[in-house]
Design a protein around this motif. Structure first.
Motif, PDB file in Angstrom:
ATOM      1  N   MET A  29       0.797  -1.315  -0.036  1.00 47.93           N
ATOM      2  CA  MET A  29       0.015  -0.127  -0.221  1.00 47.93           C
ATOM      3  C   MET A  29       0.855   1.205   0.027  1.00 47.93           C
ATOM      4  N   ILE A  30       0.688   2.244  -0.772  1.00 48.79           N
ATOM      5  CA  ILE A  30       1.312   3.546  -0.867  1.00 48.79           C
ATOM      6  C   ILE A  30       0.780   4.353   0.030  1.00 48.79           C
ATOM      7  N   ARG A  31       1.680   4.923   0.906  1.00 47.51           N
ATOM      8  CA  ARG A  31       1.114   6.195   1.841  1.00 47.51           C
ATOM      9  C   ARG A  31       0.322   6.990   1.162  1.00 47.51           C
ATOM     10  N   ARG A  32      -0.715   7.536   2.018  1.00 44.27           N
ATOM     11  CA  ARG A  32      -1.630   8.615   1.267  1.00 44.27           C
ATOM     12  C   ARG A  32      -0.886   9.944   1.226  1.00 44.27           C
ATOM     13  N   SER A  33      -0.054  10.348   1.791  1.00 45.02           N
ATOM     14  CA  SER A  33       0.590  11.908   2.189  1.00 45.02           C
ATOM     15  C   SER A  33       1.054  12.136   0.672  1.00 45.02           C
ATOM     16  N   THR A  34       1.631  11.427  -0.055  1.00 48.01           N
ATOM     17  CA  THR A  34       2.235  11.884  -1.412  1.00 48.01           C
ATOM     18  C   THR A  34       2.005  10.996  -2.493  1.00 48.01           C
ATOM     19  N   LEU A  35       0.532  10.658  -2.539  1.00 50.64           N
ATOM     20  CA  LEU A  35       0.061   9.703  -3.396  1.00 50.64           C
ATOM     21  C   LEU A  35       0.584   9.994  -4.921  1.00 50.64           C
ATOM     22  N   ARG A  36       0.186  11.157  -5.152  1.00 54.88           N
ATOM     23  CA  ARG A  36       0.408  11.582  -6.827  1.00 54.88           C
ATOM     24  C   ARG A  36       1.824  11.281  -7.252  1.00 54.88           C
ATOM     25  N   ALA A  37       2.452  11.765  -6.414  1.00 53.48           N
ATOM     26  CA  ALA A  37       4.166  11.939  -7.024  1.00 53.48           C
ATOM     27  C   ALA A  37       4.601  10.527  -6.597  1.00 53.48           C
ATOM     28  N   GLN A  38       4.307   9.769  -5.581  1.00 55.69           N
ATOM     29  CA  GLN A  38       4.588   8.502  -5.599  1.00 55.69           C
ATOM     30  C   GLN A  38       3.909   7.295  -6.549  1.00 55.69           C
ATOM     31  N   PHE A  95      -4.061   1.043 -20.501  1.00 59.68           N
ATOM     32  CA  PHE A  95      -4.468   0.957 -19.374  1.00 59.68           C
ATOM     33  C   PHE A  95      -5.626   2.259 -18.900  1.00 59.68           C
ATOM     34  N   THR A  96      -6.204   1.844 -17.771  1.00 59.69           N
ATOM     35  CA  THR A  96      -7.454   2.745 -17.387  1.00 59.69           C
ATOM     36  C   THR A  96      -6.959   3.490 -15.933  1.00 59.69           C
ATOM     37  N   VAL A  97      -7.424   4.445 -15.657  1.00 59.48           N
ATOM     38  CA  VAL A  97      -7.329   4.835 -14.308  1.00 59.48           C
ATOM     39  C   VAL A  97      -7.907   3.832 -13.205  1.00 59.48           C
ATOM     40  N   LYS A  98      -9.137   3.340 -13.688  1.00 59.57           N
ATOM     41  CA  LYS A  98      -9.441   2.392 -12.644  1.00 59.57           C
ATOM     42  C   LYS A  98      -8.570   1.102 -12.124  1.00 59.57           C
ATOM     43  N   GLU A  99      -7.917   0.726 -13.316  1.00 56.56           N
ATOM     44  CA  GLU A  99      -6.993  -0.522 -13.171  1.00 56.56           C
ATOM     45  C   GLU A  99      -5.859  -0.088 -12.557  1.00 56.56           C
ATOM     46  N   ILE A 100      -5.330   1.111 -12.656  1.00 55.53           N
ATOM     47  CA  ILE A 100      -3.941   1.583 -11.765  1.00 55.53           C
ATOM     48  C   ILE A 100      -4.525   1.701 -10.345  1.00 55.53           C
ATOM     49  N   ALA A 101      -5.552   2.154 -10.023  1.00 52.12           N
ATOM     50  CA  ALA A 101      -6.206   2.516  -9.030  1.00 52.12           C
ATOM     51  C   ALA A 101      -6.400   1.382  -8.060  1.00 52.12           C
ATOM     52  N   GLU A 102      -6.963   0.124  -8.579  1.00 49.12           N
ATOM     53  CA  GLU A 102      -7.042  -1.153  -8.115  1.00 49.12           C
ATOM     54  C   GLU A 102      -5.676  -1.644  -7.635  1.00 49.12           C
ATOM     55  N   GLN A 103      -4.822  -1.625  -8.681  1.00 47.88           N
ATOM     56  CA  GLN A 103      -3.463  -1.986  -8.354  1.00 47.88           C
ATOM     57  C   GLN A 103      -2.773  -1.595  -7.239  1.00 47.88           C
ATOM     58  N   PHE A 104      -2.816  -0.278  -7.052  1.00 52.68           N
ATOM     59  CA  PHE A 104      -2.223   0.440  -5.892  1.00 52.68           C
ATOM     60  C   PHE A 104      -3.077   0.582  -4.617  1.00 52.68           C
ATOM     61  N   GLY A 105      -4.453   0.252  -4.854  1.00 49.53           N
ATOM     62  CA  GLY A 105      -5.183   0.139  -3.681  1.00 49.53           C
ATOM     63  C   GLY A 105      -5.687   1.516  -3.362  1.00 49.53           C
ATOM     64  N   VAL A 106      -5.856   2.546  -4.324  1.00 49.56           N
ATOM     65  CA  VAL A 106      -6.156   3.929  -4.008  1.00 49.56           C
ATOM     66  C   VAL A 106      -7.110   4.424  -4.687  1.00 49.56           C
TER      67      VAL A 106
END
Length: 221
Positions: A1-10, A30-41
Motif C-alpha cells: 500500500m502506498i502512503r496517502r501523504s504523497t500519493l500523486r508523486a509516489q 490501461f485505465t485509471v480504474k485499473e491502476i487505482a485497483e493495483q495500488f489500492g487507492v
C-alpha cells in the motif's frame, strides 16, 4: 500500500519506474480504474499522476478510453540525443564565457555526485540495467544541477527519462550487457569538479555518441 501523504508523486514515480523497467511496455493501454485497483487507492491521485506522466511525454491520453504508454521511434531517440547535445553545448559555452567568475561546485553536492557516479559505473560495468537506470538518472540530475539552471536541468532530466524509455526494450534483449554500457561517470564528475569545460564537453559528446551507436546496433534501425 502506498502512503496517502504523497500519493500523486509516489504513483507517478512508481509507474515511471515500471515503464523504465519494461514492465509497462510501449503501446500498453490501461485505465485509471485499473491502476487505482493495483495500488489500492482512489481514482483522483491516480488520474493526477497519469496526467503528470503524459505531460512528461511518457503516456498518451486516449479520449474516453484511458492512457497508453507512448511509443518512441528511433527518429525520436536521435532527436533527443541531438537536443541534449545542443543544450549541453550551450551550457558549456556559457560556463566558458564566465571563466573565473564561475563558482566552485558545492563540496556536499560534489560528494553526492561522486557516490552516484561510483554506483552507476559499477552497475554499467556489470551490465546490471535495473540498478544502472536508477543511479544514472540521479547522477545526471545532480550533475546537471551543478552546471545548469533548474529549468535546463529539468528539461535534460525529462529527455534522459525518455531516452531510457526507448532504449530499455532493446537493451533487455541482450543476454550480456557488461562492457557495452557507458561507464564514464566518475571521469566526467571529476572534470566538472575541476571546472575543465573542454574535457567535460568532450566526455558528454562521447557519451551521446556511444548511446546512439549502441541503441542503433541493438535495434537494427
Amino acid at each position: 500500500m502506498i502512503r496517502r501523504s504523497t500519493l500523486r508523486a509516489q504513483i507517478a514515480v512508481a509507474l515511471r519506474d515500471e515503464i523504465l523497467a519494461g514492465r509497462l511496455p510501449t503501446g500498453r493501454d490501461f485505465t485509471v480504474k485499473e491502476i487505482a485497483e493495483q495500488f489500492g487507492v482512489s481514482a483522483t491521485p491516480v488520474r493526477e499522476a497519469l496526467v503528470d506522466l503524459a505531460a512528461q511525454g511518457l503516456l498518451e491520453v486516449e479520449q474516453h478510453r484511458g492512457f497508453r504508454v507512448h511509443e518512441f521511434t528511433i527518429e525520436d531517440f536521435r532527436s533527443m540525443i541531438e537536443a541534449r547535445t545542443l543544450v549541453f553545448d550551450g551550457v558549456f559555452r556559457g560556463v566558458a564565457a564566465q571563466g573565473a567568475a564561475v563558482r566552485a561546485p558545492d563540496p556536499v553536492l560534489i560528494a553526492s555526485v561522486r557516490r552516484r557516479a561510483e554506483a552507476a559505473e559499477r552497475a554499467a560495468t556489470a551490465g546490471d540495467l535495473d540498478v544502472l537506470i536508477g543511479y544514472d538518472l540521479r547522477y545526471w540530475r545532480e550533475l546537471s544541477g551543478i552546471i545548469a539552471n533548474p529549468y535546463v536541468s529539468d528539461f535534460l532530466d525529462r529527455l534522459r527519462v525518455q531516452c531510457w524509455a526507448f532504449a530499455v526494450p532493446f537493451l533487455r534483449r541482450e543476454e550480456e550487457l557488461g562492457g557495452q554500457l557507458w561507464a564514464g561517470h566518475r571521469e566526467l564528475a571529476a572534470a566538472v569538479e575541476r571546472r575543465d569545460v573542454t574535457e567535460a564537453e568532450q566526455l558528454i559528446g562521447a557519451y551521446n555518441a556511444h548511446s546512439l551507436a549502441l541503441v542503433q546496433k541493438l535495434s537494427g534501425l
